[in-house]
Design an enzyme around this catalytic site. Structure first.
Site, PDB file in Angstrom:
ATOM      1  N   ARG A  42       0.808  -1.217   0.000  1.00 50.05           N
ATOM      2  CA  ARG A  42       0.000   0.000   0.000  1.00 50.05           C
ATOM      3  C   ARG A  42       0.845   1.272   0.000  1.00 50.05           C
ATOM      4  O   ARG A  42       0.334   2.367  -0.214  1.00 50.05           O
ATOM      5  CB  ARG A  42      -0.991  -0.017   1.180  1.00 50.05           C
ATOM      6  CG  ARG A  42      -2.177   0.869   0.947  1.00 50.05           C
ATOM      7  CD  ARG A  42      -3.331   0.804   1.945  1.00 50.05           C
ATOM      8  NE  ARG A  42      -3.261  -0.189   2.994  1.00 50.05           N
ATOM      9  CZ  ARG A  42      -2.666  -0.010   4.179  1.00 50.05           C
ATOM     10  NH1 ARG A  42      -2.099   1.141   4.480  1.00 50.05           N
ATOM     11  NH2 ARG A  42      -2.656  -0.983   5.073  1.00 50.05           N
ATOM     12  N   TYR A  93     -20.224  14.415 -14.135  1.00 51.39           N
ATOM     13  CA  TYR A  93     -20.299  12.959 -14.017  1.00 51.39           C
ATOM     14  C   TYR A  93     -21.132  12.619 -12.784  1.00 51.39           C
ATOM     15  O   TYR A  93     -20.819  13.081 -11.684  1.00 51.39           O
ATOM     16  CB  TYR A  93     -18.891  12.369 -13.907  1.00 51.39           C
ATOM     17  CG  TYR A  93     -18.938  10.893 -13.624  1.00 51.39           C
ATOM     18  CD1 TYR A  93     -19.500  10.020 -14.544  1.00 51.39           C
ATOM     19  CD2 TYR A  93     -18.468  10.377 -12.427  1.00 51.39           C
ATOM     20  CE1 TYR A  93     -19.587   8.662 -14.279  1.00 51.39           C
ATOM     21  CE2 TYR A  93     -18.543   9.020 -12.155  1.00 51.39           C
ATOM     22  CZ  TYR A  93     -19.109   8.178 -13.087  1.00 51.39           C
ATOM     23  OH  TYR A  93     -19.203   6.840 -12.808  1.00 51.39           O
ATOM     24  N   ASP A 163     -11.458  18.172 -13.588  1.00 52.24           N
ATOM     25  CA  ASP A 163     -11.608  16.804 -14.090  1.00 52.24           C
ATOM     26  C   ASP A 163     -11.484  16.899 -15.607  1.00 52.24           C
ATOM     27  O   ASP A 163     -12.357  17.434 -16.289  1.00 52.24           O
ATOM     28  CB  ASP A 163     -12.968  16.228 -13.671  1.00 52.24           C
ATOM     29  CG  ASP A 163     -13.145  14.768 -14.104  1.00 52.24           C
ATOM     30  OD1 ASP A 163     -12.547  14.377 -15.122  1.00 52.24           O
ATOM     31  OD2 ASP A 163     -13.893  14.036 -13.430  1.00 52.24           O
ATOM     32  N   LYS A 188     -11.135   5.518 -18.788  1.00 62.03           N
ATOM     33  CA  LYS A 188     -11.686   5.969 -20.063  1.00 62.03           C
ATOM     34  C   LYS A 188     -10.578   6.020 -21.121  1.00 62.03           C
ATOM     35  O   LYS A 188     -10.097   4.997 -21.529  1.00 62.03           O
ATOM     36  CB  LYS A 188     -12.393   7.308 -19.857  1.00 62.03           C
ATOM     37  CG  LYS A 188     -13.294   7.352 -18.586  1.00 62.03           C
ATOM     38  CD  LYS A 188     -14.496   6.461 -18.674  1.00 62.03           C
ATOM     39  CE  LYS A 188     -15.269   6.311 -17.370  1.00 62.03           C
ATOM     40  NZ  LYS A 188     -15.679   7.553 -16.726  1.00 62.03           N
TER      41      LYS A 188
HETATM   42  C1  LIG Z   1     -16.093   7.946 -15.447  1.00 58.70           C
HETATM   43  C2  LIG Z   1     -15.786   9.286 -14.925  1.00 58.70           C
HETATM   44  C3  LIG Z   1     -15.348   9.452 -13.605  1.00 58.70           C
HETATM   45  C4  LIG Z   1     -15.246   8.311 -12.626  1.00 58.70           C
HETATM   46  O1  LIG Z   1     -14.249   7.405 -12.988  1.00 58.70           O
HETATM   47  P1  LIG Z   1     -14.272   5.836 -12.553  1.00 58.70           P
HETATM   48  O2  LIG Z   1     -12.969   5.378 -13.078  1.00 58.70           O
HETATM   49  O3  LIG Z   1     -15.469   5.243 -13.242  1.00 58.70           O
HETATM   50  O4  LIG Z   1     -14.408   5.789 -11.083  1.00 58.70           O
HETATM   51  C5  LIG Z   1     -15.031  10.731 -13.181  1.00 58.70           C
HETATM   52  N1  LIG Z   1     -15.146  11.790 -14.014  1.00 58.70           N
HETATM   53  C6  LIG Z   1     -15.588  11.672 -15.285  1.00 58.70           C
HETATM   54  C7  LIG Z   1     -15.702  12.882 -16.137  1.00 58.70           C
HETATM   55  C8  LIG Z   1     -15.923  10.419 -15.785  1.00 58.70           C
HETATM   56  O5  LIG Z   1     -16.369  10.300 -17.032  1.00 58.70           O
END
Ligand SMILES: *Cc1c(COP(=O)(O)O)cnc(C)c1O
Length: 374
Positions: A42, A93, A163, A188
Site C-alpha cells: 500500500r 459525471y 476533471d 476511459k
Molecule cells: C467515469 C468518470 C469518472 C469516474 O471514474 P471511474 O474510473 O469510473 O471511477 C469521473 N469523471 C468523469 C468525467 C468520468 O467520465
C-alpha cells in the site's frame, strides 16, 4: 522537454541504459524486505510509479494513481477543510455529484452548484470557497468551463481542480491554465480498451501530491498493478486512437446536426456550439465525446439505443469501441437537468461510414416521431 505530447506519450518514462527493458514489468509483491522506504504494497509500487511518472510529466505536476476515477475524486475532496465550501458543476459525471451530495448530507462540506460554462457565475460562487471544481468538457452536457477565468476569480489559497477525463492530457493540460489539481478517470481514454478501472490526480504543488499520497495510504484506495500496467500500455497509443476517434466525432457531429431526427448536438468542435470559443483557446482538439437529443420522448431515444448494431449500447466511454447511452435513465442525471432524450456517444475508432450508417438506421424511430409531430 522540447518534444510534442504525441512523442512523449511514447517515449516518456522508459528505462534507459544497455539491457533496460522497454516494457514496464507488473510488480505483484504485497511486501518487501525491510531496509528501504518501500515496505508494503500500500506504500507504493513500481508499476504505479511508471504510470505516475509519465502522466505527471505530461500534465506538468506530480501524479498519484488510485483504484478508480472516483477514488481519486474522493481523495482530492479530502483536502477541503471540515465545513468548507466547494464550487461544483450542477451537471457533471453523476458519480461525482453523488459523492458531493453524500458529503453535503452529513455536513462534511457545503456545495455551491453552478453552471460551469458561465464564467461569471463561477467567479461569483468562488468567493470564500475552499475549492473550485470544474469538469471540462463536462459529462454528459459537453459544457466547456474557462479554466483561466476560474483561476483569476478564485480566492488566494483555494484549490482549483479540473476533471479533464474527456480531454485527456493530449488535448488539454489544465495546470498550464492555472489549475492546482487535475483528475482523470484513466478507466476511459488513458486505458482506452474498456478493460480496467483506474484514477489519477496530478498536482502542481509537490506538497499537495504528498497529501494525496497520504490519503491513498491511509484510506487504501490503491490501484492494481495489472491495471496500472494496462493504463500505461493504453497511454502509449492515445495519440493515434484519439486522432481517429476525434476525426470520426467531428464528422458525426456535423452530420447529426443536419439530421431530421436530431433536435440538438452538443460538441465543442461545432462552430455554433456555446463552448466553441473557449474550447478553441483552451484545448488542442475537441475530443471524441458528443451528445445529441432526438425528437420524440425518452422511449424514442431508448429505441435508438436498441437499434444500433456497430455501436454498442453500454455505459462508460473513451475506448476504441463506440458506445451510446441515454443518460437521463439515471435518477441523479435527471436531478442535474440532463434532457430526457439526450444520448451520449463515445465515438470509437471504427470506420466513420459504418458508424454513420448505423446511427442513421437507428434514428428511424425518431424520424417517424418527428413526422408524427408535424
Ligand atoms: C467515469 C468518470 C469518472 C469516474 O471514474 P471511474 O474510473 O469510473 O471511477 C469521473 N469523471 C468523469 C468525467 C468520468 O467520465
Amino acid at each position: 522537454m522540447a518534444e510534442r505530447v504525441e512523442t512523449r506519450l511514447v517515449t516518456g518514462g522508459r528505462a534507459h541504459g544497455p539491457g533496460a527493458p522497454l516494457g514496464q514489468s507488473v510488480t505483484m509483491s504485497s511486501t518487501y524486505r525491510l531496509g528501504a522506504e518501500l515496505e508494503y504494497g500500500r506504500d507504493g509500487n513500481a508499476t504505479w510509479a511508471a504510470l505516475e511518472g509519465v502522466i505527471g510529466e505530461l500534465e506538468g505536476g506530480d501524479a498519484v494513481a488510485f483504484g478508480s476515477g472516483l477514488a481519486a475524486c474522493a481523495a482530492v475532496l479530502d483536502a477541503v477543510p471540515g465545513g468548507g465550501t466547494v464550487v461544483a458543476p450542477r451537471s457533471a459525471y453523476h458519480g461525482f455529484t453523488d459523492q458531493l451530495r453524500a458529503r453535503e448530507s452529513v455536513g462534511r462540506l457545503t456545495v455551491r452548484w453552478v453552471d460551469i460554462a458561465d464564467a461569471q457565475a463561477v467567479a461569483e460562487a468562488a468567493s470564500g470557497a475552499a475549492m473550485v471544481w470544474l469538469e471540462t468538457p463536462s459529462n454528459p452536457l459537453m459544457a466547456i468551463a474557462d479554466i483561466a477565468a476560474a483561476d483569476a476569480a478564485r480566492d488566494p489559497g483555494s484549490l482549483l481542480v479540473v476533471d479533464s477525463t474527456f480531454a485527456t492530457p493530449l488535448l488539454q493540460r489544465p495546470i498550464e491554465h492555472g489549475a492546482d489539481i487535475v483528475v482523470h478517470s484513466a478507466t476511459k481514454y488513458i486505458g482506452g480498451h474498456a478493460d480496467l478501472l483506474l484514477g489519477l490526480a496530478i498536482c502542481r504543488d509537490p506538497g499537495a501530491a504528498e497529501a494525496l499520497w497520504e490519503v491513498r495510504h491511509r484510506e487504501g484506495a490503491i490501484p492494481g498493478s495489472l491495471e496500472a500496467f494496462l493504463a500505461l500500455r493504453g497511454l502509449r497509443t492515445l495519440g493515434v486512437r484519439l486522432e481517429r476517434a476525434q476525426s470520426n466525432a467531428g464528422e458525426l457531429a456535423a452530420r447529426l446536426d443536419a439530421h431530421p431526427a436530431v433536435s440538438r448536438v452538443r460538441y465543442p468542435g461545432l462552430a455554433d456550439d456555446p463552448g466553441h470559443a473557449v474550447a478553441s483557446r483552451q484545448m488542442d482538439g475537441y475530443g471524441a465525446m458528443l451528445s445529441f437529443e432526438t425528437l420524440g420522448d425518452a422511449a424514442t431515444a431508448d429505441a435508438v439505443c436498441e437499434r444500433v448494431r456497430v455501436i454498442t449500447a453500454a455505459t462508460s466511454l473513451g475506448g476504441i469501441e463506440s458506445l451510446i447511452e441515454r443518460r437521463a435513465r439515471y435518477a441523479s442525471e435527471r436531478l442535474s437537468g440532463t434532457p430526457p432524450t439526450l444520448l451520449r456517444l463515445s465515438v470509437g475508432i471504427e470506420h466513420v461510414e459504418d458508424l454513420w450508417s448505423d446511427l442513421d438506421q437507428a434514428l428511424q424511430p425518431a424520424v417517424s416521431s418527428g413526422a408524427a409531430a408535424r
